[in-house]
Structures are given as C-alpha cells and as structure tokens.
Design an enzyme around this catalytic site. Sequence first.
Site, short mmCIF file in Angstrom:
data_model
loop_
_atom_site.label_atom_id
_atom_site.label_comp_id
_atom_site.label_asym_id
_atom_site.label_seq_id
_atom_site.Cartn_x
_atom_site.Cartn_y
_atom_site.Cartn_z
N HIS A 96 -10.14 -5.10 -3.49
CA HIS A 96 -8.75 -5.30 -2.81
C HIS A 96 -9.27 -5.83 -1.55
O HIS A 96 -10.03 -5.16 -0.63
CB HIS A 96 -7.76 -4.02 -2.95
CG HIS A 96 -8.73 -2.73 -2.43
ND1 HIS A 96 -9.62 -2.27 -3.41
CD2 HIS A 96 -8.58 -2.21 -1.22
CE1 HIS A 96 -9.81 -1.11 -2.69
NE2 HIS A 96 -9.19 -1.20 -1.36
N GLU A 112 -12.37 3.27 -1.39
CA GLU A 112 -12.00 4.46 -2.23
C GLU A 112 -11.71 4.09 -3.83
O GLU A 112 -11.78 4.79 -4.81
CB GLU A 112 -10.49 5.04 -1.52
CG GLU A 112 -10.81 5.84 -0.34
CD GLU A 112 -9.56 6.43 0.46
OE1 GLU A 112 -8.55 6.00 -0.11
OE2 GLU A 112 -9.98 7.12 1.32
N VAL A 113 -11.00 2.81 -3.99
CA VAL A 113 -10.58 2.33 -5.07
C VAL A 113 -11.67 1.31 -5.62
O VAL A 113 -11.86 0.16 -4.88
CB VAL A 113 -9.17 1.79 -5.28
CG1 VAL A 113 -8.79 1.21 -6.64
CG2 VAL A 113 -8.00 2.81 -4.95
N HIS A 153 -6.86 -5.52 1.98
CA HIS A 153 -5.76 -5.04 2.81
C HIS A 153 -5.18 -6.29 3.84
O HIS A 153 -6.02 -6.95 4.25
CB HIS A 153 -6.24 -3.91 3.52
CG HIS A 153 -6.92 -2.85 2.77
ND1 HIS A 153 -5.90 -1.74 2.95
CD2 HIS A 153 -7.93 -2.45 2.58
CE1 HIS A 153 -6.80 -0.65 2.13
NE2 HIS A 153 -7.74 -1.40 1.90
N ASP A 175 0.89 -1.19 0.14
CA ASP A 175 -0.01 -0.03 -0.03
C ASP A 175 0.92 1.33 -0.12
O ASP A 175 1.76 1.32 0.52
CB ASP A 175 -0.93 0.04 1.22
CG ASP A 175 -2.10 0.99 1.22
OD1 ASP A 175 -3.12 0.64 1.03
OD2 ASP A 175 -1.80 2.37 1.08
N ILE A 176 0.49 2.23 -0.79
CA ILE A 176 1.29 3.13 -0.84
C ILE A 176 1.35 4.19 0.20
O ILE A 176 2.11 5.22 0.61
CB ILE A 176 0.65 4.26 -2.01
CG1 ILE A 176 1.87 5.20 -2.82
CG2 ILE A 176 -0.49 5.16 -1.60
CD1 ILE A 176 1.50 5.58 -4.24
P1 AMP Z 1 -9.77 1.46 0.08
O1 AMP Z 1 -10.22 2.68 1.13
O2 AMP Z 1 -10.06 0.26 0.81
O3 AMP Z 1 -10.51 1.63 -1.14
O4 AMP Z 1 -8.21 1.39 0.29
C1 AMP Z 1 -7.40 1.98 -0.85
C2 AMP Z 1 -6.18 1.94 -0.45
O5 AMP Z 1 -5.19 2.04 -1.78
C3 AMP Z 1 -5.56 3.05 0.43
O6 AMP Z 1 -4.96 2.26 1.51
C4 AMP Z 1 -4.47 3.76 -0.66
O7 AMP Z 1 -3.34 4.02 0.19
C5 AMP Z 1 -4.02 2.57 -1.38
N1 AMP Z 1 -3.54 2.97 -2.90
C6 AMP Z 1 -4.07 4.03 -3.70
N2 AMP Z 1 -3.43 4.27 -4.76
C7 AMP Z 1 -2.39 3.26 -4.75
C8 AMP Z 1 -1.32 2.88 -5.54
N3 AMP Z 1 -1.13 3.51 -6.47
N4 AMP Z 1 -0.31 1.97 -4.89
C9 AMP Z 1 -0.68 1.21 -3.87
N5 AMP Z 1 -1.71 1.62 -2.94
C10 AMP Z 1 -2.55 2.51 -3.48
#
Ligand code: AMP
Length: 122
Positions: free
Chosen positions: A104, A99-100, A106, A33-34
């Site tokens: 996914h 958010e994405v 974690h 995770d970034i």
């Molecule tokens: P969520 O709130 O569960 O959708 O989490 C999305 C996660 O993606 C967050 O913890 C971000 O830090 C992570 N994230 C977003 N962009 C990237 C990226 N380019 N590479 C790695 N992690 C990312």
Amino acid sequence: MTYDSNNIFARILRGEIPCGKVYEDEFALAFHDINPQAPVHILVIPKGAYVSMNDFSARASEAEIAGLIRALGKVAEMAGVAADGWRALSNVGANGHQEVPHLHFHIFGGRRLGAMIGKADH
Ligand code: AMP
C-alpha cells in the site's frame, strides 16, 4: 515472504469488510485510512496479491506497475492535494514499520507535512 490472503486489505478487496472508497479501477483501489495522520490520508493498493514493494517490483506486470502509479496521481488530484503538495509513502517490512502485508501507498496531504522521516520509536 508468502502472501497472506487473509490480511485486512485482501479482505477489503474481496468486499468482506467495508472501506471508505475514494477511487477504483482495473489495477488499484484507494480508500481512507482508518486512523488518519493528516487531513488527507488515503491508502492506494494494487488489486493483485503483493506483500510489499519488494514483491511488487519483482513480480508485477508493467501494466500493473503503471496502473498503480497512475492511480496515485489520480487520487492526489481527486483529493485536492495535487496543487499544494502531498507525500506518497510505502512502508516495507520490519524496519519500514509495515503493519499490513499487502502493498500500500499512503497519500498524505492537506497540511505542511514536515521533515521526511521522524525518529525511530524503538
Ligand atoms: P503500514 O504501517 O504502512 O502497514 O500502515 C497500515 C495502515 O493501514 C495504517 O495507517 C492503518 O491505520 C491502516 N488500516 C488498518 N486497517 C484499516 C482498515 N480496515 N481500513 C483503513 N485503513 C486501515
């Protein structure tokens, strides 16, 4: 919800943007995770185009489901957190604070993670 093929994880899967890869197989990709929230914070994503667990649980094949779950265990082992304990978490939709919009999980570990969920932020 329709899958957005330009979401950031779709772009990582296509190799358009880099990631800190931890593990990859036929069904899953895992990368750091970034913005890590724990000493170990790795994201495990299916290679197929699924928005969330709603979508994945309804449409994914049994091989894809097994592949993703097996990848979670492999990544935890590879990251060195299997023995001491870890947490897998998948946020879904607005209430889940997703958010994405590509499914996914974690994987958190490397320290005591505390209670299961925090207070709402709004
Ligand atoms: P969520 O709130 O569960 O959708 O989490 C999305 C996660 O993606 C967050 O913890 C971000 O830090 C992570 N994230 C977003 N962009 C990237 C990226 N380019 N590479 C790695 N992690 C990312």
